[in-house]
Design an enzyme around this catalytic site. Sequence first.
Site, mmCIF file in Angstrom:
data_model
loop_
_atom_site.group_PDB
_atom_site.id
_atom_site.type_symbol
_atom_site.label_atom_id
_atom_site.label_comp_id
_atom_site.label_asym_id
_atom_site.label_seq_id
_atom_site.Cartn_x
_atom_site.Cartn_y
_atom_site.Cartn_z
ATOM 1 N N GLU A 75 16.105 2.955 -26.785
ATOM 2 C CA GLU A 75 14.865 2.866 -27.317
ATOM 3 C C GLU A 75 14.686 3.831 -28.321
ATOM 4 O OE1 GLU A 75 12.164 1.082 -26.456
ATOM 5 O OE2 GLU A 75 13.214 -0.090 -25.223
ATOM 6 N N SER A 347 -23.794 -3.677 30.809
ATOM 7 C CA SER A 347 -23.650 -2.809 31.778
ATOM 8 C C SER A 347 -22.768 -1.718 31.477
ATOM 9 C CB SER A 347 -23.595 -3.376 33.205
ATOM 10 O OG SER A 347 -24.422 -4.209 33.595
#
Length: 602
Positions: A75, A347
Site C-alpha cells: 500500500e 393465586s
Amino acid sequence: MLASSVVAGGLVGLAISFRNLPDVRVLRNYTPTETTHIYDINGTQLTSIHDEANREVVPLNKISPDLKRAILAIEDSHFYSHHGLNPGGVLRAFVKNMEEGKTVEGGSTITMQLVKNLFLSPKQAVSRKAAEAVLAIRLEQIFKKDQILELYLNQVYWGHNLYGVETASRSYFNKSASKLNLAEAAMMAGLVQAPEDYSPFVNYQRAKQRQAVVLNRMKELKWITAEEEATARKQPLGIGKITSFPGSKVPYVTQAVVQELTKRFGRDAVVKGGMRVQTTIDLKLQRIAEETVRDWHDRLYYQVYADQMALVAVDPRTHFVKAMVGGVDYGKSQYNRAVQAQRQPGSAFKPFVYYTAFASGRYGPESIVYDSPVSYPDGDDYYSPRNYGGGYSGAVSIRRALEVSLNVPAVKIGQDVGLNKVIEVCRILGIKSPIEPVVSLPLGAVDLTPLEMAGAFATFANNGWHSETTFIVQVTDSSGNVLLDNTPKPKLLLDPWASASVNSVLQGVIYQGTATSAQIGRPAAGKTGTTSSERDIWFVGYVPQLSVSVWVGNDDYTPLVSGSTGGGFVAPVWRDFMLQALRNEPVQYFKPASDFEPPSPN
C-alpha cells in the site's frame, strides 16, 4: 526534485481553496466505532453486536510485524519517509489518469487513505484527491507515523462487514492479529485494495494469487528473503468463517440484555461503543432451562393446548437472572414472554397478600380466618369471591388456606390489611407493572411478568433482603474501564419474621398442598397459580439458592383445556428444571420464623 517542486507548489494553491476542509485535530479524541461483545457469567461469549462496522480496536504493538510490513509493502512502501504524500506516486497517477481520460490509479499513501475514510466522500475526483493530499499533510504534522498506522489498521475495511485488523484476522484465520504469520499477513494485506474480490471466502485461488503479489513486493523491497517468500507461498492456510453477523447462542437473553443496556446507555453506545458485557446468565443453567421448556412444551401442547411457555431463574442471594427462556422457539417468535408478557398470576399472587398480613403484626401462619360467603361493593354491583371447585371450609388457619389455595380467605385478608398496603409491598419487591386496588387483586387480578414474579419471590427466599433484579454483572469499554458495576448491594426491605413465615407456609404448599408434584427431595417453597378463565397457569417456587417462575398459556389468550391448573401441569415442569439445576448444589434450609422477632401490631 522537479516532481516534488511541481506537486508542492500546486498544493500551496490548493490549500487556499480548501480552507473549509475538516480539522484533522479532532482525531486526537477520535474513537473508532467498535463491536460490543456479550458474555455469560463465566466468560463464555454469547454474541457480538455492532452497527455497520464490526470492529475491535487493538494497539499497534498487538499487530503482527509481518502484517505491518505486508501492508506497507503493497500500500505505501515509503510510508516512513514521506510527509503525507509520495510525490512520485502522485505524479505517476496523474500521468496515468490523463492518458486514460479518467481516474484509474490513486497514488494514495496510507495517510491519504486514512483521511479519505474518515473525512471524505468515496467518490473519485480530482478535487477529492487534492483534498486528501492537503488533509494528509495536516495529519502528518500532528500525529506520529505509528499513530497514523495504528489508526489506519483499525479503520480500514477488510470485506464482509469486517472493519479493523483484529476483527478481520479473527474472521479470516480464527486468530488474533498479533499471531498472524507471514503467509496469512500477505493474504490479509492483499485484501485492502478490493476486499470482496480478493476474499478467500469468495475465491480462494484468486486470494492466493493476490497473496503472491504481496509476497513478491516484499521480496523486491528486500523485506523478506526468497526462501521466506517461497515458504509462505506453499504454506496451507486455515481459513475461518464470516463472523460479522453471528447468531446469538441465547437470543431471548441477548434481547433482554440489549434492552437493559440501551435503556441505560442509549442505542449508539451499545452498537458502536465496543462494550464488554458480563451477563448474569449461567450458560449451563440456561441450556437446562431451554431443554426443559422444549421438552415440556411438546407434552403440554397436546395435554392442555398451550402453545407457549416462559421460565425465569433468579439467584435470591444476588437477584442475578441465571437463566431465562422467553418462548418455545425464538426463530418463530421473537416476543419475549419472560420480560414482556404481562399475564394474570392467579393465586400465585396470594403470598404478597399474606406477607402484608404477617408484617402487620396482627396475623401469623396459625391465625384463623373464616372461609365463608362474603360480598363487597364493586362499582354498581357486588363482588362475591368463590373458591376453585366451589364450597367453603369454615374456620381455617392461614397456613391451610394458602396450602390449598382458598380464595375467599385471601380476599378477606386483603380487605382487612388494605390493598394499597399490598401494592406497596409489590413495589418494594421490584414489581413495576401497573396494579389497581380492585377487590379481586388478592386472587391475581393484575398483569405481571414471569421475571417480576421470580424476582419478587427471590426476596422471600433471601429472608427479606433485596437487590435490583438484573441481567448484567458488569460493563467495561474495550480498554477495561468500568462503565457499569452491578455488584449486589442487598438491603433488608421486608420484615424477616414475616418473610420466614411466608417461607414456612409456602413449603406446606409443596409438601401437602396444591403443588405436591413439585417435591424435589429438599426444602422448597412455592405457589401455584391458575386464572379463573384458565388462560394462564403458573408455578413460582424457590430454594434458598434459586427462585424460578414458570408460566404456560397461549399468546392469543385462548383458554386452556378445562381443569388445567398450575399444580397439575406447571409444577412438574418446575420440578424437572430444579432437579437438574440443583444437582450439584448442597441442600440448604430456610431460616425458621422463630429465629426472628415478630413485628408489633399496627
